[in-house]
Design a protein around this motif. Structure first.
Motif, PDB file in Angstrom:
ATOM      1  N   LYS A 732       0.841  -1.114  -0.078  1.00 13.51           N
ATOM      2  CA  LYS A 732      -0.148   0.202   0.225  1.00 13.51           C
ATOM      3  C   LYS A 732       0.870   1.261   0.129  1.00 13.51           C
ATOM      4  O   LYS A 732       0.581   2.176  -0.646  1.00 13.51           O
ATOM      5  CB  LYS A 732      -0.997  -0.088   1.403  1.00 13.51           C
ATOM      6  CG  LYS A 732      -1.935  -0.976   1.166  1.00 13.51           C
ATOM      7  CD  LYS A 732      -2.774  -0.915   2.396  1.00 13.51           C
ATOM      8  CE  LYS A 732      -3.747  -2.199   2.174  1.00 13.51           C
ATOM      9  NZ  LYS A 732      -4.650  -2.222   3.714  1.00 13.51           N
ATOM     10  N   ARG A 733       1.998   1.275   0.636  1.00 18.37           N
ATOM     11  CA  ARG A 733       2.749   2.518   0.819  1.00 18.37           C
ATOM     12  C   ARG A 733       3.974   2.326   0.004  1.00 18.37           C
ATOM     13  O   ARG A 733       4.789   3.497   0.075  1.00 18.37           O
ATOM     14  CB  ARG A 733       2.992   2.546   2.369  1.00 18.37           C
ATOM     15  CG  ARG A 733       2.061   2.796   3.220  1.00 18.37           C
ATOM     16  CD  ARG A 733       2.143   3.146   4.768  1.00 18.37           C
ATOM     17  NE  ARG A 733       2.962   2.147   5.190  1.00 18.37           N
ATOM     18  CZ  ARG A 733       4.339   2.260   5.631  1.00 18.37           C
ATOM     19  NH1 ARG A 733       5.019   3.558   5.327  1.00 18.37           N
ATOM     20  NH2 ARG A 733       5.131   1.373   6.241  1.00 18.37           N
ATOM     21  N   PHE A 734       4.435   1.342  -0.260  1.00 21.35           N
ATOM     22  CA  PHE A 734       5.772   1.148  -1.075  1.00 21.35           C
ATOM     23  C   PHE A 734       5.616  -0.062  -2.009  1.00 21.35           C
ATOM     24  O   PHE A 734       4.741  -0.711  -2.047  1.00 21.35           O
ATOM     25  CB  PHE A 734       6.912   1.137   0.231  1.00 21.35           C
ATOM     26  CG  PHE A 734       6.784  -0.216   0.787  1.00 21.35           C
ATOM     27  CD1 PHE A 734       7.098  -1.198   0.761  1.00 21.35           C
ATOM     28  CD2 PHE A 734       6.147   0.255   2.149  1.00 21.35           C
ATOM     29  CE1 PHE A 734       7.163  -2.253   1.616  1.00 21.35           C
ATOM     30  CE2 PHE A 734       5.879  -0.916   3.065  1.00 21.35           C
ATOM     31  CZ  PHE A 734       6.471  -2.026   2.862  1.00 21.35           C
ATOM     32  N   LYS A 735       6.789  -0.077  -2.705  1.00 24.57           N
ATOM     33  CA  LYS A 735       7.167  -1.052  -3.542  1.00 24.57           C
ATOM     34  C   LYS A 735       8.330  -2.028  -3.432  1.00 24.57           C
ATOM     35  O   LYS A 735       9.222  -1.426  -2.901  1.00 24.57           O
ATOM     36  CB  LYS A 735       7.022  -0.847  -4.978  1.00 24.57           C
ATOM     37  CG  LYS A 735       5.521  -0.179  -5.699  1.00 24.57           C
ATOM     38  CD  LYS A 735       5.571  -0.110  -6.952  1.00 24.57           C
ATOM     39  CE  LYS A 735       4.196   0.524  -7.370  1.00 24.57           C
ATOM     40  NZ  LYS A 735       4.090   0.774  -8.783  1.00 24.57           N
ATOM     41  N   VAL A 736       8.372  -3.140  -3.551  1.00 23.67           N
ATOM     42  CA  VAL A 736       9.636  -3.986  -3.345  1.00 23.67           C
ATOM     43  C   VAL A 736       9.773  -4.680  -4.848  1.00 23.67           C
ATOM     44  O   VAL A 736       8.847  -5.192  -5.315  1.00 23.67           O
ATOM     45  CB  VAL A 736       9.239  -5.116  -2.141  1.00 23.67           C
ATOM     46  CG1 VAL A 736      10.477  -5.858  -2.425  1.00 23.67           C
ATOM     47  CG2 VAL A 736       9.174  -4.559  -1.239  1.00 23.67           C
ATOM     48  N   LEU A 737      10.870  -4.608  -5.317  1.00 26.08           N
ATOM     49  CA  LEU A 737      11.517  -5.307  -6.393  1.00 26.08           C
ATOM     50  C   LEU A 737      12.302  -6.367  -6.019  1.00 26.08           C
ATOM     51  O   LEU A 737      13.462  -6.226  -5.402  1.00 26.08           O
ATOM     52  CB  LEU A 737      12.039  -4.426  -7.469  1.00 26.08           C
ATOM     53  CG  LEU A 737      12.996  -4.892  -8.438  1.00 26.08           C
ATOM     54  CD1 LEU A 737      12.078  -5.515  -9.552  1.00 26.08           C
ATOM     55  CD2 LEU A 737      13.841  -3.848  -9.477  1.00 26.08           C
ATOM     56  N   ILE A 738      12.240  -7.688  -6.671  1.00 28.76           N
ATOM     57  CA  ILE A 738      13.464  -8.645  -6.273  1.00 28.76           C
ATOM     58  C   ILE A 738      13.996  -9.233  -7.616  1.00 28.76           C
ATOM     59  O   ILE A 738      13.167  -9.549  -8.570  1.00 28.76           O
ATOM     60  CB  ILE A 738      12.612  -9.858  -5.749  1.00 28.76           C
ATOM     61  CG1 ILE A 738      12.327  -9.589  -4.160  1.00 28.76           C
ATOM     62  CG2 ILE A 738      13.747 -11.011  -5.477  1.00 28.76           C
ATOM     63  CD1 ILE A 738      11.844 -10.612  -3.353  1.00 28.76           C
ATOM     64  N   ASP A 739      15.181  -9.136  -7.948  1.00 30.42           N
ATOM     65  CA  ASP A 739      15.890  -9.379  -9.273  1.00 30.42           C
ATOM     66  C   ASP A 739      17.101 -10.269  -8.701  1.00 30.42           C
ATOM     67  O   ASP A 739      17.936 -10.183  -7.806  1.00 30.42           O
ATOM     68  CB  ASP A 739      16.288  -8.211  -9.993  1.00 30.42           C
ATOM     69  CG  ASP A 739      16.643  -8.668 -11.396  1.00 30.42           C
ATOM     70  OD1 ASP A 739      15.739  -9.045 -12.142  1.00 30.42           O
ATOM     71  OD2 ASP A 739      17.563  -8.901 -11.549  1.00 30.42           O
ATOM     72  N   PHE A 740      17.474 -11.198  -9.684  1.00 32.12           N
ATOM     73  CA  PHE A 740      18.582 -12.018  -9.629  1.00 32.12           C
ATOM     74  C   PHE A 740      19.940 -11.552  -9.834  1.00 32.12           C
ATOM     75  O   PHE A 740      21.119 -12.150 -10.038  1.00 32.12           O
ATOM     76  CB  PHE A 740      18.379 -13.230 -10.540  1.00 32.12           C
ATOM     77  CG  PHE A 740      19.478 -14.509 -10.178  1.00 32.12           C
ATOM     78  CD1 PHE A 740      19.680 -15.159  -8.994  1.00 32.12           C
ATOM     79  CD2 PHE A 740      20.185 -14.790 -11.389  1.00 32.12           C
ATOM     80  CE1 PHE A 740      20.658 -16.012  -8.820  1.00 32.12           C
ATOM     81  CE2 PHE A 740      21.131 -16.002 -11.058  1.00 32.12           C
ATOM     82  CZ  PHE A 740      21.112 -16.549  -9.755  1.00 32.12           C
TER      83      PHE A 740
END
Length: 872
Positions: A732-740
């Motif tokens: 809701k308040r932020f985003k998370v990106l996961i990458d290799f």
């Protein structure tokens, strides 16, 4: 000298795409680096005395005796060991001749490479060659013959038998791939759904009922008798009472053999007395509880081979024997017979050496002979009770002498019993007359009959009896292979592989694919882990449900064992960037390109290599390829792209927002990039490059552009579909990106994407990998400092020989090199680092976790997101 490592390469490799079976030994010459052969007194004389046959080694001189000339002038010990390893294999009956010896970047350390016939023998030859070289250097005695005999014994233990080997050889001659399933004679021909299996001469088409019937001599005899086929009279015995009753019915002479026996084990022939009969019964019962007793039929022993209900060969067999000359003993005659160059150890030659065993001594005792007896001139002394070639017997081809009625009889027998490959044993004076005229009869019907007597008879025409087996398994028009698309490169391999597999699946194929996170068939994960090597590729090709294979192929597996397939239809190189340098003798991008090129060099002649037109190393590789070549590029105005267009080549480009295929000056627009979810609205440029490569592969495979477009639109980047590849989680308040991303090129791709992202604060979680070079670790940290406002350094995994403190120190150096005000903190454990970032995130933050173990990171973030959704 010291052996650092020995490995077997089983598929196309960096040394040769054609020669797939190579031993690679990393050899440290130590002090011998200072002593080439011309500085070792007497070395030339000693090696020539030990291996006079090496006169045939031409070496780089190209002339007979060239290798000895090199030794005379001076060559290093790695080169000598290469030649010794090849020669001792040849002397052991496994002729082979390809070798290479190259110094590594480490002075005095060499890669010694040589071909092998049997892997276990090749590995032994590597160690033996070093020991022999050390003995030659020191001038000490060495029992080379003991090593050669050991190699023969290893070969006989691990090799395919002559029958199995002949079928494999015929398959190879027809370009049918094969895989050995385990360590016995079980073999798979072909790949995936087009595979066929066989073991010895039992095929996947062989009836189980027919084998059971053939193995039950009593049932076989009953069925043949009911079909009016002549068989020897007799009966079944379990004790002496039964034996006496049968003998009274059929009279002497008799044959006694185990009911469930094979290869003549436990058999006694031409038994004429009660005492010998009782002894023969006891001998047969060692192999079977029930024993068959039959009338002994005089005549010759014939074996007729029927394949697919058609007669293909016939041979007259004779047990191992010697012929007296009036002066030599039986043992001397055996020794003289064994000196025949056609005889060898096990199955190495046309004939097998005669060994003295219990069967031999029993036969001699019945004649009141011993091994020291001198038989009369011209007297034949039989040394085995059966005519098997494996015990020293001989065979004469009589295929062309068979009477048509006997051919009809044998082909009918194969149908009565129901065997696709059938061996019929006949006792008769000849096969030129019908059996009903000369009194011959059928002794046995064999499942899994041996081929050796027909492939290499001691007299008469050899018969290629393996050919009708392959004709039966693969009749004209039946394919043996499945389409294979192989994907390699530094970055983007997994995403490209998954996207291609998605397109293939959507086109109606059952697809199997391998990636850095697991092995999949139709999106079902069957094995978890980094599965980008040859074992994983073979796993897919062995699966009988797979119709199409898409194989991610990484450098590690190529260097370790070569490719897991002999060739592919299409191969993709996404890019060649700095990663894994300084490992396994790969120090430069040219070295890395040589490894990656193995994949595209394995493409079939009329297949396609797909290369990155904007990568200089890919362009160099193109010059050494003999298949079709297509390219992809992000920039339509790239000079190379323009040149390829003028030449009429096929190029996939990103132009005016579209994924487009150019054929010369023609354009086929497949889909707008913003409509392809994988590109994150066209913002992830490196993802667009992956889409171009995958689209081009699908197009060249023959899929319609409309179908490709639909697949591009339905491939959604997510933790389920593309784990660790630009996975974005919306809180809701932020985003998370996961990458290799774990190398500089990967970091730059993420940096380019983040430049399009609006956020109040960009937070990065990063780590170093211990087996990378110092400069690689620092460069990644420098890029991280450019794209993040705050960095969390974590370092609990992949230390690989370094300390946690050392890696963190290099990361901090890299951050400071960026000349940018960026804050950072150290939280060693990945789970704690991610939790801390989420718990302390401000409104509008964008957290990026560049994780080398994506499943852990995804699991943690998903847990937080699920909790937030539950509370809502």
């Amino acid at each position: 000298m010291k052996i650092d490592k020995i490995q077997a390469l089983r598929g196309p490799n960096i040394w040769s795409v054609q020669r797939k079976k190579l031993i690679q030994m990393r050899l440290d010459l130590e002090e011998m680096e200072q002593f080439p052969t011309n500085k070792i007194e007497g070395f030339r004389e000693r090696i020539e005395a030990m291996f006079p046959t090496m006169i045939e080694h031409r070496c780089s001189e190209g002339t007979r005796g060239g290798f000895f000339s090199r030794i005379e002038r001076g060559t290093w010990m790695g080169h000598v060991i290469e030649h010794i390893a090849l020669e001792i294999q040849t002397l052991a009956g496994m002729e082979t001749g390809f070798g290479r010896t190259r110094e590594t970047k480490t002075p005095g350390v060499y890669n010694v490479v040589f071909s092998y016939v049997e892997e276990s023998v090749g590995l032994f030859a590597a160690e033996s060659a070093v020991a022999i070289a050390e003995a030659l250097i020191a001038g000490t005695e060495y029992d080379v013959e003991a090593d050669i005999q050991k190699m023969r014994e290893i070969r006989e233990r691990v090799r395919l038998g002559p029958s199995t080997g002949s079928i494999v050889d015929e398959a190879v001659a027809r370009d049918i791939p094969w895989i050995r399933l385990g360590t016995n004679s079980l073999v798979q021909l072909g790949y995936g759904v087009n595979q066929m299996r066989f073991q010895a001469t039992i095929t996947c088409k062989t009836s189980n009922i027919a084998v059971d019937i053939a193995c039950n001599k009593e049932e076989t005899k009953r069925m043949l008798d009911m079909a009016s086929i002549p068989v020897a009279s007799g009966g079944i015995c379990v004790d002496e009472e039964d034996l006496e009753a049968v003998i009274k019915k059929i009279n002497y002479p008799i044959v006694i053999k185990p009911l469930d026996g094979n290869h003549g084990k436990g058999a006694s022939i031409n038994v004429k007395t009660w005492e010998d009969a009782v002894e023969g019964l006891a001998y047969a019962k060692k192999y079977s509880r029930r024993v068959i007793v039959e009338k002994f039929i005089t005549g010759f022993d014939f074996r007729v081979l029927i394949i697919d209900n058609k007669l293909v060969a016939a041979a007259k067999r004779e047990p191992a024997h010697v012929k007296g000359d009036g002066t030599q003993t039986i043992q001397q005659l055996i020794d003289e017979t064994n000196r025949d160059p056609r005889r060898g150890y096990g199955h190495e030659n046309v004939l097998t050496q005669i060994d003295v065993d219990r069967d031999t001594t029993d036969l001699l005792e019945k004649l009141n002979y011993t091994l020291e007896t001198v038989p009369n001139k011209g007297e034949i002394v039989y040394l085995k009770s059966t005519a098997n070639l494996s015990t020293g017997g001989t065979s004469v081809d009589v295929t062309d002498m068979m009477h048509p009625e006997n051919i009809f009889l044998c082909e009918r027998i194969s149908r009565v019993i129901g065997l696709d490959i059938c061996g019929v044993d006949i006792m008769a004076e000849n096969l030129t007359q019908p059996l009903k005229e000369n009194g011959g009869c059928i002794l046995e019907v064999n499942a899994a009959p041996g081929f050796r007597m027909h492939l290499a008879p001691s007299e008469g025409l050899p018969r290629n009896v393996a050919a009708p087996v392959i004709d039966m398994l693969y009749p004209p028009g039946k394919p043996s292979r499945i389409p294979i698309i192989a994907v390699t490169g530094t970055n983007g391999k997994t995403t490209t592989t998954r996207l291609i597999a998605h397109i293939v699946k959507n086109n109606g194929y059952r697809v199997g694919f391998t990636t850095s996170d697991g092995i999949y068939v139709q999106n079902h994960m069957l094995e978890k882990g980094d599965t980008t090597g040859p074992i994983s590729a073979e796993y897919i090709l062995k699966d009988p449900t797979v119709e199409f294979a898409v194989l991610e192929t990484a450098r590690g597996g190529i260097l370790r064992a070569g490719l897991g397939f002999s060739r592919c239809d299409i191969a993709v190189i996404t890019n060649i960037q700095e990663d894994h340098l300084g490992l396994s003798d790969i120090h430069t991008l040219d070295d890395l390109a040589r490894v990656k090129s193995v994949v595209v060099r394995s493409v079939k002649k009329d297949g396609w290599a797909i290369l990155n037109a904007e990568d200089e190393h890919c362009l160099k590789i193109a010059n050494e390829l003999s298949c079709n070549i297509a390219y992809f590029a992000m920039n339509e105005d790239n000079p190379k792209v323009k040149q390829f267009a003028k030449e009429g080549k096929i190029v996939a480009v990103y132009e005016n927002g579209y994924i487009t295929i150019k054929k010369g000056e023609w354009k086929i627009r497949v889909e707008r990039a913003t409509h392809v979810p994988l590109t994150l609205g066209g913002k992830a440029k490196f993802m667009i490059a992956n889409v171009l490569a995958a689209t081009l592969a699908a197009y060249l495979q023959g899929f319609k552009t409309d179908d490709i477009s639909l697949s591009l639109q339905t491939f959604i980047p997510s933790a389920a579909q593309t784990p660790g590849r630009m996975n974005i989680f919306d809180f809701k308040r932020f985003k998370v990106l996961i990458d290799f991303a774990h190398n500089a090129s990967g970091y730059r791709g993420v940096e380019e994407y983040l430049s399009t992202v609006e956020a109040t604060k960009k937070i990065g979680i990063i780590a170093g990998v211990g087996d990378r070079r110092d400069e690689d670790i620092k460069e990644c940290a420098t890029i991280a400092a450019r794209m993040f406002d705050h960095i969390i350094i974590r370092q609990e995994k992949h230390l690989r020989g370094r300390t946690e403190e050392e890696i963190i120190g290099l990361i901090m150096e890299g951050i400071n090199d960026a000349n940018k005000e960026v804050t950072y903190e150290i939280i060693p454990k990945e789970t704690e680092a991610i939790k801390h970032a989420i718990n302390s995130a401000q409104d509008g933050s964008f957290i990026t976790a560049l994780s080398d173990v994506v499943t852990n990171a995804i699991g943690i973030v998903q847990e937080y997101l699920d909790k937030e959704n539950e509370e809502a």
